[in-house]
Design a protein around this motif. Structure first.
Motif, PDB file in Angstrom:
ATOM      1  N   LEU A   3      -3.727  10.234  -3.071  1.00 34.49           N
ATOM      2  CA  LEU A   3      -2.498   9.436  -3.022  1.00 34.49           C
ATOM      3  C   LEU A   3      -1.651   9.611  -4.274  1.00 34.49           C
ATOM      4  O   LEU A   3      -2.169   9.806  -5.371  1.00 34.49           O
ATOM      5  CB  LEU A   3      -2.834   7.952  -2.862  1.00 34.49           C
ATOM      6  N   SER A  56       1.055   8.265   1.395  1.00 35.74           N
ATOM      7  CA  SER A  56       1.655   7.833   0.129  1.00 35.74           C
ATOM      8  C   SER A  56       3.062   7.300   0.358  1.00 35.74           C
ATOM      9  O   SER A  56       3.435   6.252  -0.186  1.00 35.74           O
ATOM     10  CB  SER A  56       1.696   8.999  -0.869  1.00 35.74           C
ATOM     11  N   SER A  68      -1.785  13.082   3.462  1.00 36.61           N
ATOM     12  CA  SER A  68      -1.823  12.246   2.252  1.00 36.61           C
ATOM     13  C   SER A  68      -0.407  11.985   1.751  1.00 36.61           C
ATOM     14  O   SER A  68      -0.129  10.910   1.222  1.00 36.61           O
ATOM     15  CB  SER A  68      -2.692  12.876   1.165  1.00 36.61           C
TER      16      SER A  68
END
Length: 174
Positions: free
Chosen positions: A59, A34, A30
């Motif tokens: 995120l 991001s 993640s």
């Protein structure tokens, strides 16, 4: 183009009903996602094979991102997806029926506008997957996967972490 058999779809629906969080990948993915969204200023993201939809919650981005989830085994995410700038497919492909893997990769090709991120387990079928529906159906090394992906995309990056590898790929025309 068939992406999943009726039997496999029913099995996956049962697995998701029993355990809505078995598919959640590690936190580092993640963070990478991001960072890629921020660096490229992506405004449209598709989580292909999203499971319960963990990605939007994980995120950390400051700009507006339209993140859509697609998973045929989750009724609220089963609507056929449309193309997006960034397509994320995490821990999904090894669970696709072998007779449908080329169709699924072709589908990903039609959906990816700018960047595709795939994560795959290259390990053998292990005791970690305790339920039949969670066991990988395709347990192959990177050397098996790469030609299938390079036939449809331009390889941008390949990273390995333990039993997992992550691929970043660009549409052929870019």
């Amino acid at each position: 183009m068939e992406l999943i058999s009726e039997d496999r779809l029913e099995q996956q629906q049962q697995v998701h009903a029993l355990n809505q969080h078995y598919e959640e990948p590690s936190d580092y993915l993640s963070t990478i996602i991001s960072d890629l969204i921020k660096a490229n200023q992506f405004t449209g993201v598709l989580d292909y094979g999203s499971g319960s939809g963990w990605l939007p919650k994980a995120l950390t981005v400051q700009h507006t991102v339209n993140l859509r989830c697609y998973d045929p085994a989750i009724p609220r995410f089963s609507r056929p997806p449309t193309p997006e700038e960034f397509v994320v497919c995490l821990g999904v492909l090894e669970h696709i029926e072998p007779e449908h893997i080329d169709n699924v990769l072709d589908h990903l090709q039609t959906l990816t506008q700018k960047l595709l991120m795939i994560s795959l387990s290259s390990g053998s079928k292990s005791d970690f997957f305790t339920h039949e529906g969670t066991r990988p159906l395709i347990s192959e090394p990177t050397s098996w996967w790469l030609p299938k992906i390079v036939d449809r995309f331009r390889l941008d990056a390949l990273m390995r972490t333990g039993d997992e590898f992550v691929i970043l790929a660009l549409p052929e025309e870019q």
